[in-house]
Design an enzyme around this catalytic site. Structure first.
Site, PDB file in Angstrom:
ATOM      1  N   GLY B 124      52.455 -38.363 -12.600  1.00  0.00           N
ATOM      2  CA  GLY B 124      51.396 -39.279 -12.185  1.00  0.00           C
ATOM      3  C   GLY B 124      51.417 -39.497 -10.686  1.00  0.00           C
ATOM      4  CB  THR B 145      44.525 -31.599 -27.411  1.00  0.00           C
ATOM      5  OG1 THR B 145      44.467 -30.548 -28.366  1.00  0.00           O
ATOM      6  CG2 THR B 145      43.559 -31.270 -26.280  1.00  0.00           C
ATOM      7  CD  GLU B 147      42.206 -35.883 -23.753  1.00  0.00           C
ATOM      8  OE1 GLU B 147      42.574 -36.960 -23.277  1.00  0.00           O
ATOM      9  OE2 GLU B 147      42.180 -35.652 -24.970  1.00  0.00           O
TER      10      GLU B 147
END
Lengths: 472, 268
Positions: B124, B145, B147
Site C-alpha cells: 500500500g 481474485t 483487483e
C-alpha cells in the site's frame, strides 16, 4: 530451334528466389517478437541460415541461366536439370516454412501454461537437455518431431558438413481441442519416450544385440505378398525391399513399444488407461500398420508392465481401501476389464494381422525383456510406482472431491505430477465424478471439465511450490 | 450479541489444526499450496500473487453496461485479455492502471469461517491497492481474485509468488448444511475471473422496466382523419419516414428523436 524449357527454368528459379525472400521476411517479423526463452529465436536463426544457403544455390542457378544462355537455349536436358535442382530447393523451403507455424502456435495464446509445466515435470530428472516446443494440432493425435535432426539433414543435403546447432529442439504435438484435458496429456509421456529413445538409442541398442535376422524362403514370399498388397500390383517388389521393409517395421514397432514403456514408467495406470481408451476410440483394436502394432498388442504389453511393477496387486487392494470408498473397487474392476480387453483375442498377434505383422510381433516378443531392461536402465529410480499410487492418490482424490486442486500431499509437500494425474484418472474412470457433480449441480460433462481444470491447476501449483522450495 | 452475528478471530493454532489432512470435512480449511508455514499468522494467512492476470485493453466498446451484457451476452474478449506471468518474471502496473490478478493459493473455507482480503501495508505504501470486494463467504471455493490498481506515481513491478495480501479469518456460526456448498457465481475458479455482474438477478427486472419504457407509444392527432392515433416509439425511436395511421391508414410523414415526436404531416 528455340528451347521453351529455358524460359520455364528461368521462371522456376526466380520464383524460388522469391519464396526465399518472402520466407526471410516472415522470419524477420518473428525475430522481432518477444519470446520468454531463447530457443524460438535460436530456431529462427537456424532456419534463416539454411534459407540463405538455399538462396546461395538458387543464385548460382540464376547466374548459370544468364551466363550459359546460348548453350541452354539449345539443350533441353540441361534446363530440366536446373528445374529439378530448383524444385528440390523449393521443397526444402516448404519444409522449413512449417517451422514458422510451430513458433507461432507455441505461444501461450495457443499452448496453455499448465501443458508446458506438465512436460517440464515429466522430463525433470532425466538429465537430457533439449528445448521443447508444444505444438497444438487439429485432430485427436499426438506426435514427436526432432526438428534439430531435420535441420541437420537439410544442412547436409545442402553440402554443409557442420551441425546446425548444438541445442536440441524437439516438437511435441498435441490435440488442440483437448488442451484443457490433463488426463489425455498423459500420452505426451509416450512422445517423450520417443525423444528418450532418440537420445539414448534404446531401439538401436536392442537391435544391435539381436541375432542377425534371416528369413526363410516361405517367409520372404509371405512378406513379398504383404508388401505387394501395400504398394499395389503395378510395382515390382525387389529382394532388397523385403529385408529393409521387415527391419524398418521391427525398428518402428520397437520404438513404439519402448515409448509406451517409458509412458508407463512415468505415469503408471494413468498412461495405460488413457492409451487404451484413446486408441479404442480412434481405431480398430486389432488393426496393425507398418508404423504401429495393434491397440490390443500395445495394451497387453503395458498391462504386463503394470503387473511387473506390482500395480495389479495394488489396484486389487484398492477395493478394500476405505479412503477411496467405492471408487477403489471400481478402478480395480476397470483394470480387470482392461486386462480382459487386452487378452480377449486368443490369438496375439490377431488373425487380421498380416504375415509380416505376425513375424514382427514374434520378434518383438522375443526381445521385450531386453527392451524393458534398457528402459529400466535409463529411467532408474525415476518415474511413478505402485507404492506412490497407494500412498498419494487416495489423499489427492479426497482433495479433488472437495473441489480443491490436489497439489499437496500435506502442507509443504508438493505432489508429483504422476500422482496428480492418477488422482484425476480416478474421477474419469469411476463414479467419484458423481460427488463433484452433486456439489456443483452440473451435468457430468461439466463436472469432468471442473475436475480437469483443478487437476491442471494442481500441476501448476505443485510445480511452483517445488521450484520455490528449491530456490530457498 | 446473537449467535448468528457473533464473530471470533481464530488463532494460529486453530488455523493450523484446520489445515491438517485429517480434519473433519466440515471444519477443514484449504489454503493450498502453503509454501512457507510462516504465511500463517494469528487469525491470518498471507496470500501470494498468482500467475494469471486480466488486462483491459482499449477497444471500440465505449461503455460498461451490465444490462446490455445480460441481454446480449458479454463479449469479454472485446476489451479484456488474460495473460500468464510465470514466477521469476514480472508485469508492470502503470500509474492509474487497473488489472485483475488472483492469489496463488486456492482457498476453500469451511461452513464456520469467513474471511476478509486485506492488502499488505508494505505494498500500500508503494501505491498498490489490492482489493475492493474484500469479504469471502463461508464455503467459498476458488482462488481469490484481486483487483489491483496503482495509485502511485511510478510503475510497479508485480511478481507472481510474492506475498501480496492477507486473509483475515472470522469464526462465524456455521452456515446450514442444507445450503449448497457451491452457489456463488465466482466459485470453483482457478484464475482471475471476469466480472459476472451481468448474471445478477436484478438485471431481469431492470431489463423488463426498460422494455416497458422503450415500448411506450406517442399519441397524436392524424392530420387526415382528425382522430387520435398511436405511434410505437420502440419501433420508431429515432426515425424519419412514413407510418400508416392506425384509423384511416393514411400515410403520415413522421420524424422522432430519442422517442419524442418532432414533426408529423400527411405524405403526398
Amino acid at each position: 530451334m528455340v528451347n521453351n524449357y529455358y524460359s520455364l527454368a528461368r521462371s522456376v528459379v526466380l520464383s524460388s528466389r522469391q519464396d526465399v525472400f518472402l520466407y526471410n521476411e516472415r522470419l524477420d517479423d518473428l525475430l522481432l517478437q518477444d519470446y520468454p526463452f531463447e530457443s524460438p529465436r535460436e530456431l529462427i536463426v537456424q532456419a534463416r541460415r539454411l534459407v540463405n544457403l538455399i538462396d546461395r544455390d538458387l543464385e548460382t542457378l540464376q547466374t548459370q541461366l544468364e551466363e550459359e544462355k546460348k548453350q541452354l537455349l539449345t539443350d533441353e536436358g540441361l534446363c530440366e536439370d536446373i528445374i529439378d535442382s530448383a524444385r528440390i530447393k523449393s521443397q526444402s523451403i516448404g519444409a522449413l516454412l512449417s517451422i514458422t507455424r510451430m513458433i507461432e502456435v507455441s505461444t501461450r495464446e495457443y499452448t496453455p501454461q499448465h501443458a508446458v509445466m506438465f512436460v517440464h515435470r515429466l522430463i525433470d530428472g532425466l538429465n537430457l537437455r533439449a528445448a521443447f516446443f508444444l505444438n497444438p494440432i487439429p485432430g485427436l493425435n499426438f506426435s514427436y518431431f526432432n526438428i534439430s535432426r531435420f535441420l541437420d539433414r537439410v544442412s547436409r543435403a545442402l553440402g554443409e558438413a557442420e551441425r546446425v546447432s548444438e541445442t536440441k529442439i524437439v516438437i511435441l504435438s498435441f490435440p488442440q481441442t483437448h488442451q484443457s484435458d490433463p488426463i489425455i496429456h498423459s500420452l505426451l509421456a509416450h512422445e517423450i519416450g520417443h525423444w528418450i529413445n532418440d537420445e539414448r538409442k534404446i531401439v538401436e541398442n536392442v537391435f544391435a544385440r539381436m541375432v542377425p535376422i534371416t528369413l526363410g524362403r516361405e517367409q520372404v514370399e509371405f512378406i513379398r505378398a504383404d508388401i505387394q498388397r501395400r504398394i499395389g500390383a503395378g510395382r515390382i517388389v525387389r529382394e532388397s525391399d523385403i529385408m529393409s521393409e521387415f527391419v524398418e517395421q521391427v525398428q518402428k514397432w520397437l520404438a513404439e513399444v519402448a515409448s509406451d514403456l517409458v509412458g508407463t514408467r512415468l505415469l503408471g495406470p494413468a498412461f495405460v488407461f488413457t492409451l487404451a481408451n484413446l486408441l479404442s476410440r480412434i481405431q480398430d483394436p486389432d488393426a496393425c500398420s507398418s508404423d504401429y502394432p495393434s491397440t490390443r498388442m500395445r495394451a497387453k504389453i503395458q498391462i504386463e508392465e503394470l503387473e511387473r511393477h506390482k500395480y495389479g496387486e495394488m489396484l486389487a487392494g484398492l477395493a478394500s481401501q476405505t479412503s477411496l470408498k467405492e471408487s477403489g473397487g471400481e478402478l480395480s474392476n476397470h483394470y480387470i476389464a482392461l486386462k480382459q480387453f487386452a487378452s480377449s483375442n486368443s490369438q496375439l498377434p490377431p488373425a487380421m494381422a498380416s504375415h509380416l505383422d505376425s513375424m514382427v510381433f514374434d520378434l518383438l516378443q522375443g526381445h521385450l525383456l531386453d527392451l524393458k531392461r534398457e528402459v529400466d536402465l535409463i529411467l532408474g529410480e525415476l518415474g511413478f510406482s505402485s507404492a506412490m499410487f497407494r500412498e498419494d492418490v487416495p489423499r489427492l482424490v479426497s482433495q479433488l472431491a472437495a473441489l480443491v486442486p490436489p497439489c499437496e500431499i500435506k502442507i509443504g509437500e508438493p505432489a508429483s505430477v504422476a500422482s496428480i494425474v492418477n488422482s484425476g484418472l480416478v474421477f474419469m474412470e469411476t463414479s467419484a465424478i458423481e460427488k463433484v457433480r452433486n456439489l456443483l449441480k452440473d451435468d457430468v460433462i461439466d463436472a469432468r471439465q471442473n475436475v480437469n481444470a483443478l487437476t491442471f491447476k494442481a500441476i501448476e501449483l505443485s510445480t511452483i511450490e517445488r521450484d520455490m522450495e528449491k530456490s530457498d | 450479541m446473537s449467535d448468528q452475528v457473533k464473530r471470533v478471530f481464530p488463532g494460529k493454532e486453530d488455523l493450523l489444526r484446520r489445515l491438517q489432512v485429517d480434519t473433519v470435512q466440515d471444519k477443514r480449511l484449504y489454503v493450498t499450496p502453503l509454501i512457507d508455514p510462516a504465511q500463517i499468522g494469528e487469525g491470518t494467512i498471507d496470500l501470494r500473487c498468482g500467475t494469471e492476470f486480466i488486462l483491459f485493453r482499449k477497444s471500440r466498446r465505449s461503455v460498461v453496461d451490465p444490462l446490455e451484457d445480460s441481454i446480449r451476452g458479454r463479449k469479454t474478449g472485446e476489451y479484456e485479455e488474460k495473460t500468464y506471468v510465470e514466477p521469476g518474471r514480472f508485469l508492470y502496473l502503470h500509474p492509474g492502471q487497473f488489472i485483475l490478478g488472483c492469489s496463488l493459493e486456492y482457498v476453500r473455507l469451511p461452513r464456520d469461517l469467513s474471511a476478509f482480503v486485506v492488502g499488505r501495508s508494505s505494498w500500500g505504501r508503494e501505491g498498490l491497492i489490492i482489493a475492493t470486494a474484500t469479504f469471502v463467504n463461508p464455503t467459498y471455493v476458488g482462488v481469490i481474485t484481486l483487483e489491483l490498481v496503482n495509485e502511485g506515481e511510478a510503475p510497479i513491478a508485480i511478481y507472481p509468488g510474492t506475498r501480496i495480501a492477507q486473509l483475515v479469518f472470522n469464526a462465524v456460526s456455521p452456515v446450514s448444511s442444507d445450503k449448497p456448498l457451491v452457489e456463488s457465481k465466482y466459485n470453483v475458479t482457478t484464475g482471475p475471473t471476469f466480472s459476472r455482474l451481468y448474471k445478477d438477478p436484478e438485471w431481469k427486472l431492470i431489463g423488463e422496466l426498460r422494455r416497458h419504457l422503450d415500448s411506450s407509444t406517442i399519441k397524436c392527432m392524424c392530420p387526415e382523419c382528425r382522430k387520435m392515433t398511436e405511434i410505437d416509439v420502440s419501433t420508431y425511436h429515432d426515425f424519419e419516414g412514413e407510418v400508416p395511421c392506425s384509423n384511416c391508414h393514411a400515410v403520415l410523414l413522421v420524424e422522432t428523436d430519442s422517442g419524442h415526436l418532432k414533426s408529423l404531416r400527411r405524405s403526398h
